[in-house]
Design an enzyme around this catalytic site. Sequence first.
Site, mmCIF file in Angstrom:
data_model
loop_
_atom_site.group_PDB
_atom_site.id
_atom_site.type_symbol
_atom_site.label_atom_id
_atom_site.label_comp_id
_atom_site.label_asym_id
_atom_site.label_seq_id
_atom_site.Cartn_x
_atom_site.Cartn_y
_atom_site.Cartn_z
ATOM 1 C CG ASN A 30 -1.703 1.236 1.423
ATOM 2 O OD1 ASN A 30 -1.794 2.060 0.500
ATOM 3 N ND2 ASN A 30 -2.313 1.388 2.602
ATOM 4 C CE LYS A 79 -0.041 3.183 4.873
ATOM 5 N NZ LYS A 79 0.126 3.260 6.302
ATOM 6 C CG HIS A 107 -5.644 1.895 5.540
ATOM 7 N ND1 HIS A 107 -5.142 2.837 6.409
ATOM 8 C CD2 HIS A 107 -4.650 1.017 5.308
ATOM 9 C CE1 HIS A 107 -3.885 2.519 6.680
ATOM 10 N NE2 HIS A 107 -3.559 1.423 6.023
ATOM 11 C CD GLU A 160 -2.594 5.476 6.986
ATOM 12 O OE1 GLU A 160 -2.652 5.497 5.748
ATOM 13 O OE2 GLU A 160 -1.632 4.986 7.615
ATOM 14 C CD GLU A 166 -3.057 -2.113 7.721
ATOM 15 O OE1 GLU A 166 -2.038 -2.356 7.078
ATOM 16 O OE2 GLU A 166 -3.669 -1.035 7.641
ATOM 17 N N GLY A 180 2.836 2.446 10.854
ATOM 18 C CA GLY A 180 3.775 3.549 10.657
ATOM 19 C C GLY A 180 4.513 3.969 11.916
ATOM 20 C CB SER A 199 5.707 -1.524 12.090
ATOM 21 O OG SER A 199 5.240 -0.196 12.307
#
Length: 241
Positions: free
Chosen positions: A4, A6, A90, A92, A162, A168, A203
Amino acid sequence: MVGNWKMNGNLRENAELLAKVVAGWQGEHSAEVVICPPFPYLMHANSVLSGSTILLGAQTVSEHDSGAYTGEVSGSMLADLDCKFVIIGHNERRRMRSETDEQVAHQFAAVQRAGLIPILCVGESLQDREQGRHLETISRQLSAVFAYTGKAVFKHAVLAYEPVWAVGTGKTATPEQAEEVHRFMRAQLEELASEVRILYGGSVKAHNAQQLFALPDIDGALLGGASLDADEFLAICKAAD
Ligand code: 13P
Protein backbone atom coordinates in the site's frame (compact mmCIF):
# COMPACT_ATOMS: atom_id res chain seq x y z
CA MET A 1 1.78 -9.55 -0.06
CA VAL A 2 0.05 -6.27 -0.60
CA GLY A 3 2.05 -3.05 -0.95
CA ASN A 4 0.00 0.00 0.00
CA TRP A 5 1.95 2.98 -1.27
CA LYS A 6 -0.44 5.43 0.43
CA MET A 7 0.06 9.03 -0.82
CA ASN A 8 3.66 8.62 -1.94
CA GLY A 9 5.57 8.67 -5.20
CA ASN A 10 5.67 10.41 -8.54
CA LEU A 11 6.01 9.14 -12.09
CA ARG A 12 9.80 9.03 -12.04
CA GLU A 13 10.12 7.37 -8.62
CA ASN A 14 7.31 4.93 -9.39
CA ALA A 15 8.93 3.87 -12.66
CA GLU A 16 12.17 3.14 -10.83
CA LEU A 17 10.52 1.30 -7.94
CA LEU A 18 8.26 -0.79 -10.19
CA ALA A 19 11.13 -1.71 -12.53
CA LYS A 20 13.20 -2.97 -9.58
CA VAL A 21 10.30 -4.93 -8.10
CA VAL A 22 9.37 -6.50 -11.45
CA ALA A 23 13.01 -7.43 -12.11
CA GLY A 24 13.30 -9.02 -8.66
CA TRP A 25 10.07 -10.99 -8.96
CA GLN A 26 10.51 -12.96 -12.17
CA GLY A 27 9.41 -16.56 -12.64
CA GLU A 28 7.04 -18.70 -10.59
CA HIS A 29 6.21 -17.91 -6.98
CA SER A 30 3.77 -19.32 -4.46
CA ALA A 31 3.20 -15.89 -2.86
CA GLU A 32 0.85 -13.51 -4.67
CA VAL A 33 2.06 -9.90 -4.86
CA VAL A 34 -0.22 -6.87 -5.22
CA ILE A 35 0.79 -3.21 -5.50
CA CYS A 36 -1.68 -0.42 -4.68
CA PRO A 37 -0.46 2.97 -6.02
CA PRO A 38 -2.41 6.23 -5.68
CA PHE A 39 -5.24 6.64 -8.23
CA PRO A 40 -3.39 8.92 -10.71
CA TYR A 41 -0.66 6.33 -11.19
CA LEU A 42 -2.78 3.22 -11.66
CA MET A 43 -2.67 3.37 -15.43
CA HIS A 44 1.10 3.80 -15.53
CA ALA A 45 1.63 1.03 -12.97
CA ASN A 46 -0.68 -1.22 -14.94
CA SER A 47 1.41 -0.81 -18.08
CA VAL A 48 4.68 -1.46 -16.21
CA LEU A 49 3.27 -4.52 -14.43
CA SER A 50 1.70 -6.11 -17.51
CA GLY A 51 3.66 -9.21 -18.38
CA SER A 52 4.66 -9.71 -14.73
CA THR A 53 2.77 -11.79 -12.16
CA ILE A 54 2.36 -8.74 -9.91
CA LEU A 55 -1.25 -7.63 -9.61
CA LEU A 56 -2.67 -4.15 -9.27
CA GLY A 57 -4.89 -2.83 -6.49
CA ALA A 58 -6.39 0.48 -5.38
CA GLN A 59 -6.40 2.13 -1.96
CA THR A 60 -10.11 2.97 -1.66
CA VAL A 61 -13.30 3.22 -3.73
CA SER A 62 -16.66 4.96 -3.79
CA GLU A 63 -19.63 3.05 -2.45
CA HIS A 64 -21.58 4.33 -5.49
CA ASP A 65 -21.40 2.89 -9.01
CA SER A 66 -21.57 6.19 -10.95
CA GLY A 67 -23.10 9.65 -10.87
CA ALA A 68 -22.68 13.08 -9.33
CA TYR A 69 -20.01 12.26 -6.74
CA THR A 70 -17.24 14.76 -7.38
CA GLY A 71 -13.79 13.41 -6.68
CA GLU A 72 -14.92 9.83 -6.20
CA VAL A 73 -13.70 6.77 -8.12
CA SER A 74 -15.96 3.78 -8.81
CA GLY A 75 -15.24 0.08 -8.74
CA SER A 76 -15.93 -0.25 -12.48
CA MET A 77 -13.32 2.48 -13.20
CA LEU A 78 -10.80 0.49 -11.20
CA ALA A 79 -11.76 -2.69 -13.05
CA ASP A 80 -11.25 -0.78 -16.31
CA LEU A 81 -7.65 -0.11 -15.26
CA ASP A 82 -7.07 -3.81 -14.52
CA CYS A 83 -7.17 -3.48 -10.75
CA LYS A 84 -7.92 -6.80 -9.12
CA PHE A 85 -8.05 -5.73 -5.46
CA VAL A 86 -9.26 -2.70 -3.50
CA ILE A 87 -8.23 -1.87 0.06
CA ILE A 88 -11.22 -0.66 2.06
CA GLY A 89 -11.69 0.44 5.64
CA HIS A 90 -8.03 1.37 6.11
CA ASN A 91 -7.66 2.97 9.53
CA GLU A 92 -6.24 6.17 7.98
CA ARG A 93 -9.53 6.60 6.11
CA ARG A 94 -11.69 5.55 9.04
CA ARG A 95 -9.93 8.14 11.21
CA MET A 96 -9.01 10.98 8.84
CA ARG A 97 -11.97 10.77 6.44
CA SER A 98 -14.46 9.61 9.10
CA GLU A 99 -15.47 6.53 7.14
CA THR A 100 -18.01 4.61 9.20
CA ASP A 101 -18.45 0.85 9.56
CA GLU A 102 -21.61 1.16 7.43
CA GLN A 103 -19.83 3.05 4.64
CA VAL A 104 -17.11 0.45 4.63
CA ALA A 105 -19.78 -2.26 4.28
CA HIS A 106 -21.23 -0.41 1.27
CA GLN A 107 -17.76 -0.04 -0.26
CA PHE A 108 -17.17 -3.76 0.25
CA ALA A 109 -20.33 -4.51 -1.75
CA ALA A 110 -19.38 -1.95 -4.43
CA VAL A 111 -15.99 -3.60 -4.92
CA GLN A 112 -17.61 -6.99 -5.39
CA ARG A 113 -20.26 -5.60 -7.77
CA ALA A 114 -17.37 -4.47 -9.97
CA GLY A 115 -15.94 -8.00 -9.92
CA LEU A 116 -12.95 -7.03 -7.77
CA ILE A 117 -11.69 -8.42 -4.47
CA PRO A 118 -12.01 -6.25 -1.37
CA ILE A 119 -9.17 -6.22 1.16
CA LEU A 120 -11.15 -5.32 4.25
CA CYS A 121 -9.03 -3.70 6.97
CA VAL A 122 -9.95 -3.80 10.62
CA GLY A 123 -7.99 -2.89 13.71
CA GLU A 124 -8.20 -1.40 17.17
CA SER A 125 -6.84 1.87 18.54
CA LEU A 126 -4.21 1.98 21.27
CA GLN A 127 -6.92 2.92 23.76
CA ASP A 128 -9.04 -0.11 22.80
CA ARG A 129 -5.98 -2.32 23.18
CA GLU A 130 -5.04 -0.88 26.56
CA GLN A 131 -8.58 -1.29 27.84
CA GLY A 132 -8.71 -4.90 26.61
CA ARG A 133 -11.47 -4.07 24.12
CA HIS A 134 -9.57 -4.97 20.95
CA LEU A 135 -11.63 -8.03 20.05
CA GLU A 136 -14.84 -6.08 20.64
CA THR A 137 -13.71 -3.45 18.12
CA ILE A 138 -12.71 -6.05 15.53
CA SER A 139 -16.01 -7.82 16.02
CA ARG A 140 -17.96 -4.57 15.54
CA GLN A 141 -16.06 -3.69 12.35
CA LEU A 142 -16.57 -7.16 10.86
CA SER A 143 -20.20 -7.46 11.95
CA ALA A 144 -21.16 -4.27 10.11
CA VAL A 145 -20.04 -5.87 6.85
CA PHE A 146 -21.51 -9.31 7.65
CA ALA A 147 -24.85 -7.64 8.42
CA TYR A 148 -24.91 -5.88 5.05
CA THR A 149 -23.50 -8.54 2.72
CA GLY A 150 -23.79 -11.84 4.58
CA LYS A 151 -20.79 -14.06 5.19
CA ALA A 152 -20.88 -16.20 2.04
CA VAL A 153 -19.42 -13.39 -0.13
CA PHE A 154 -16.24 -13.44 1.95
CA LYS A 155 -15.21 -16.37 -0.23
CA HIS A 156 -14.11 -13.59 -2.62
CA ALA A 157 -12.50 -11.26 -0.11
CA VAL A 158 -9.29 -10.79 1.83
CA LEU A 159 -9.16 -9.57 5.44
CA ALA A 160 -6.41 -7.50 6.98
CA TYR A 161 -5.72 -6.91 10.64
CA GLU A 162 -3.95 -3.60 11.17
CA PRO A 163 -3.71 -2.47 14.78
CA VAL A 164 -3.83 1.35 14.55
CA TRP A 165 -1.01 1.68 17.08
CA ALA A 166 1.29 -0.45 14.91
CA VAL A 167 0.80 1.40 11.62
CA GLY A 168 3.77 3.55 10.66
CA THR A 169 5.05 3.54 14.24
CA GLY A 170 7.78 0.93 14.01
CA LYS A 171 5.89 -0.95 16.74
CA THR A 172 4.71 -4.38 15.54
CA ALA A 173 2.13 -6.48 17.34
CA THR A 174 3.82 -9.36 19.13
CA PRO A 175 3.27 -12.76 17.53
CA GLU A 176 0.88 -13.61 20.39
CA GLN A 177 -1.15 -10.40 19.94
CA ALA A 178 -1.39 -10.86 16.16
CA GLU A 179 -2.23 -14.55 16.35
CA GLU A 180 -4.96 -13.96 18.94
CA VAL A 181 -6.77 -11.48 16.66
CA HIS A 182 -6.23 -13.49 13.48
CA ARG A 183 -7.61 -16.63 15.14
CA PHE A 184 -10.59 -14.62 16.37
CA MET A 185 -11.22 -13.19 12.88
CA ARG A 186 -11.01 -16.62 11.31
CA ALA A 187 -13.52 -18.00 13.78
CA GLN A 188 -15.97 -15.23 12.80
CA LEU A 189 -15.91 -16.55 9.22
CA GLU A 190 -17.39 -19.87 10.34
CA GLU A 191 -17.57 -22.30 7.34
CA LEU A 192 -15.23 -20.10 5.29
CA ALA A 193 -12.60 -19.99 8.03
CA SER A 194 -10.02 -21.98 6.12
CA GLU A 195 -10.70 -20.33 2.73
CA VAL A 196 -10.18 -16.64 3.50
CA ARG A 197 -6.73 -15.07 3.54
CA ILE A 198 -6.05 -12.88 6.55
CA LEU A 199 -3.15 -10.42 6.26
CA TYR A 200 -1.31 -8.64 9.05
CA GLY A 201 -0.30 -5.00 8.65
CA GLY A 202 1.61 -2.62 10.90
CA SER A 203 5.35 -1.98 10.67
CA VAL A 204 6.14 -5.25 8.90
CA LYS A 205 9.76 -5.19 7.73
CA ALA A 206 12.17 -7.77 6.36
CA HIS A 207 13.56 -8.38 9.86
CA ASN A 208 10.23 -9.29 11.50
CA ALA A 209 8.28 -10.78 8.54
CA GLN A 210 9.46 -14.37 8.93
CA GLN A 211 8.33 -14.53 12.54
CA LEU A 212 4.85 -13.28 11.63
CA PHE A 213 4.51 -15.57 8.60
CA ALA A 214 5.33 -18.57 10.77
CA LEU A 215 2.08 -18.06 12.71
CA PRO A 216 -0.71 -20.44 11.71
CA ASP A 217 -3.39 -17.80 11.11
CA ILE A 218 -1.31 -15.18 9.29
CA ASP A 219 -1.50 -15.66 5.52
CA GLY A 220 0.41 -12.59 4.38
CA ALA A 221 1.12 -8.93 4.98
CA LEU A 222 -0.23 -5.51 4.12
CA LEU A 223 2.84 -3.33 3.82
CA GLY A 224 3.08 0.44 3.98
CA GLY A 225 6.57 1.89 4.37
CA ALA A 226 8.30 -1.35 3.36
CA SER A 227 6.52 -1.34 -0.01
CA LEU A 228 8.28 1.90 -1.00
CA ASP A 229 11.70 0.30 -0.88
CA ALA A 230 12.23 -2.34 -3.59
CA ASP A 231 14.85 -4.34 -1.67
CA GLU A 232 12.85 -4.39 1.56
CA PHE A 233 9.62 -5.22 -0.28
CA LEU A 234 11.22 -8.05 -2.27
CA ALA A 235 12.89 -9.47 0.83
CA ILE A 236 9.48 -9.68 2.53
CA CYS A 237 7.83 -11.19 -0.57
CA LYS A 238 10.60 -13.79 -0.73
CA ALA A 239 10.16 -14.58 2.98
CA ALA A 240 6.49 -15.28 2.24
CA ASP A 241 7.34 -17.44 -0.74
P1 13P B 1 3.38 0.50 7.75
O1 13P B 1 3.86 -0.80 7.16
O2 13P B 1 4.09 1.70 7.20
O3 13P B 1 3.29 0.45 9.23
O4 13P B 1 1.85 0.68 7.21
C1 13P B 1 0.99 -0.39 7.29
C2 13P B 1 -0.24 -0.04 6.55
O5 13P B 1 -0.99 0.84 6.94
C3 13P B 1 -0.51 -0.75 5.30
O6 13P B 1 -1.81 -0.53 4.86
